[in-house]
Design a protein around this motif. Structure first.
Motif, short mmCIF file in Angstrom:
data_model
loop_
_atom_site.label_atom_id
_atom_site.label_comp_id
_atom_site.label_asym_id
_atom_site.label_seq_id
_atom_site.Cartn_x
_atom_site.Cartn_y
_atom_site.Cartn_z
N HIS A 137 50.02 54.55 89.03
CA HIS A 137 50.27 53.15 89.40
C HIS A 137 49.85 52.20 88.28
N ALA A 138 48.73 52.50 87.63
CA ALA A 138 48.29 51.66 86.53
C ALA A 138 49.30 51.73 85.38
N LEU A 139 49.80 52.92 85.09
CA LEU A 139 50.78 53.08 84.02
C LEU A 139 52.08 52.37 84.37
N SER A 140 52.51 52.47 85.61
CA SER A 140 53.74 51.79 86.04
C SER A 140 53.60 50.28 85.90
N PRO A 180 56.50 43.94 76.40
CA PRO A 180 57.60 43.09 75.95
C PRO A 180 58.90 43.88 75.88
N GLU A 181 60.00 43.18 75.94
CA GLU A 181 61.32 43.81 76.00
C GLU A 181 61.57 44.72 74.81
N GLU A 182 61.07 44.36 73.63
CA GLU A 182 61.35 45.16 72.44
C GLU A 182 60.67 46.54 72.49
N LEU A 183 59.71 46.70 73.40
CA LEU A 183 59.05 48.00 73.52
C LEU A 183 59.58 48.84 74.69
N GLN A 184 60.44 48.26 75.51
CA GLN A 184 60.89 48.96 76.71
C GLN A 184 61.72 50.20 76.40
N VAL A 204 58.74 59.40 77.48
CA VAL A 204 57.84 60.48 77.86
C VAL A 204 56.94 60.05 79.02
N LEU A 205 56.51 58.79 79.01
CA LEU A 205 55.54 58.31 79.99
C LEU A 205 56.16 57.91 81.32
N ARG A 206 57.40 57.46 81.32
CA ARG A 206 58.00 56.92 82.55
C ARG A 206 58.01 57.90 83.71
N PRO A 207 58.34 59.21 83.51
CA PRO A 207 58.32 60.13 84.65
C PRO A 207 56.96 60.24 85.33
N ALA A 208 55.90 59.95 84.57
CA ALA A 208 54.55 60.03 85.14
C ALA A 208 54.11 58.73 85.77
#
Length: 399
Positions: A301-304, A311-315, A322-326
């Protein structure tokens, strides 16, 4: 073929004390059933109370006797599930020569828990000697006289009766239809690997359920597609992690039904040592698993939340892929329903199949669940940072 007349054969307890409510705000209702032999009647009472509140599971998973109860639920229609559970439990507790004896009043010199403890031990001894109707029978000649390499040489009891019982009471076509997700755990004898037979990946048959409950050396390993399997409780006696951490995460209301309590008093004699050893071994540290899951949820939840603030340029950064599935922000309520054994039950409580004990276990499951469901917070979505709440209202109130 499933029995279509289960209702006609049983008299179901009518303790309906709760009214119908709207479905709780979760994508999945999961029912998780631990192993524990004769104690499994407790899970029948739990399911009856849940069914009366229309909290039928979307996903049911079990180990050992929990696998049998799970199959009886998933393999029958909503209006016959409780009746078929009762039919099974009455079948496996109805032919003991001690049933009449268990109903006698103890002599004045043998009152209370001492008398009941003695009678329970006698009943368990009878089970060990003659088996359980519709479930298992002792081998004759004895296992020690069977030829090496034969199935009969590897277990004290023959479970052929159980296959017939399961095929009579359970509609395996219904299980395989996917109406309810179904999972049972077993251990591959050759590799030692823990595996789940799941109706999303397997065509479920009686053998898969029997494999989950093939506890050695009592019961023989079950062959499935050229491999042999033993009871899943040898590795883990609860399917909690399988359900909470598999596939796409969903908002889940999980009812974890444990037949062995991890908590207990320090033993005072060797009999209590044996009882406590079993409880610790088969409780499978459910609380530890749920605590670890809660820690992982806090990180997810903290990562989400952090990803949403970037910022948008990092999305579109490759690291985020790699991190989004977690970082899936699903929420969970884990409701623990734990059988609290009576002092007189002892270390033979998992193979004490008297009708009186069965009724007591069933009633305890019903009562614990009905009492828990009176607390409305159990059915509400968690609002905390972790996105998970655990409940054990039978013992400690809400955590």
């Amino acid at each position: 073929m499933v029995f279509m007349d289960c209702k006609a054969h049983t008299q179901v307890m009518e303790w309906k004390t709760h009214s119908r409510h709207a479905r709780p705000p979760f994508e999945c209702i999961a029912l998780l059933l631990q192993g524990g032999g004769a104690l499994g009647a407790y899970q029948g009472g739990v399911y009856q109370a849940l069914a009366e509140r229309h909290l039928d599971p979307d996903w049911i998973a079990g180990i050992s006797i929990g696998a049998i109860n799970a199959a009886l639920i998933a393999g029958n229609s909503q209006d016959t599930r409780v009746e078929c559970l009762r039919r099974f439990w009455e079948l496996v507790t109805c032919a003991s020569p001690l049933d009449g004896m268990m109903m006698f009043e103890p002599r004045p010199s043998m009152q209370g828990e001492v008398a009941r403890g003695l009678l329970n031990r006698v009943s368990a001894s009878a089970t060990a000697l003659v088996g359980v109707p519709g479930f298992f029978a002792p081998r004759f000649p004895t296992v020690w006289l069977q030829p090496a390499g034969s199935v009969a040489a590897t277990s004290y009891y023959d479970t052929t009766q159980l296959k017939s019982t399961l095929e009579r009471l359970i509609d395996f076509d219904r299980i395989n239809s996917g109406e309810m997700r179904f999972s049972v755990g077993a251990v591959n004898v050759s590799t030692g690997n823990f595996v789940y037979f799941d109706n999303t990946t397997h065509i479920i048959a009686a053998e898969h359920v029997m494999a989950s409950g093939a506890l050695p050396p009592g019961f023989p390993a079950i062959e499935i597609e050229g491999e042999f399997y033993w009871d899943g409780g040898l590795v883990s006696n609860t399917p909690l992690q399988w359900v909470l951490e598999r596939d796409a995460r969903q908002d889940t209301l999980a009812f974890q039904v444990d037949l062995w309590s991890a908590r207990g008093d320090f033993p005072r004699n060797i009999a209590e040592v044996m009882t406590r050893q079993k409880e610790i071994h088969y409780s499978s540290r459910t609380r530890n698993s749920s605590d670890g899951f809660r820690r992982d949820q806090k990180l997810r939840h903290a990562l989400s939340s952090l990803i949403k603030k970037l910022p948008e340029e990092l999305q579109n950064a490759p690291e985020l892929e790699v991190l989004r599935p977690a970082a899936h922000p699903a929420v969970y309520n884990i409701v623990q329903l734990i059988y609290r054994a009576k002092g007189y039950e002892g270390d033979s409580k998992d193979y004490e199949f008297s009708r009186q004990s069965m009724e007591e276990h069933w009633g305890a499951g019903y009562y614990d669940t009905a009492r828990t469901l009176r607390h409305s917070e159990v059915l509400r979505r968690p609002q905390n940072l972790e996105g998970v709440l655990t409940f054990d209202l039978g013992q400690n109130g809400r955590e």
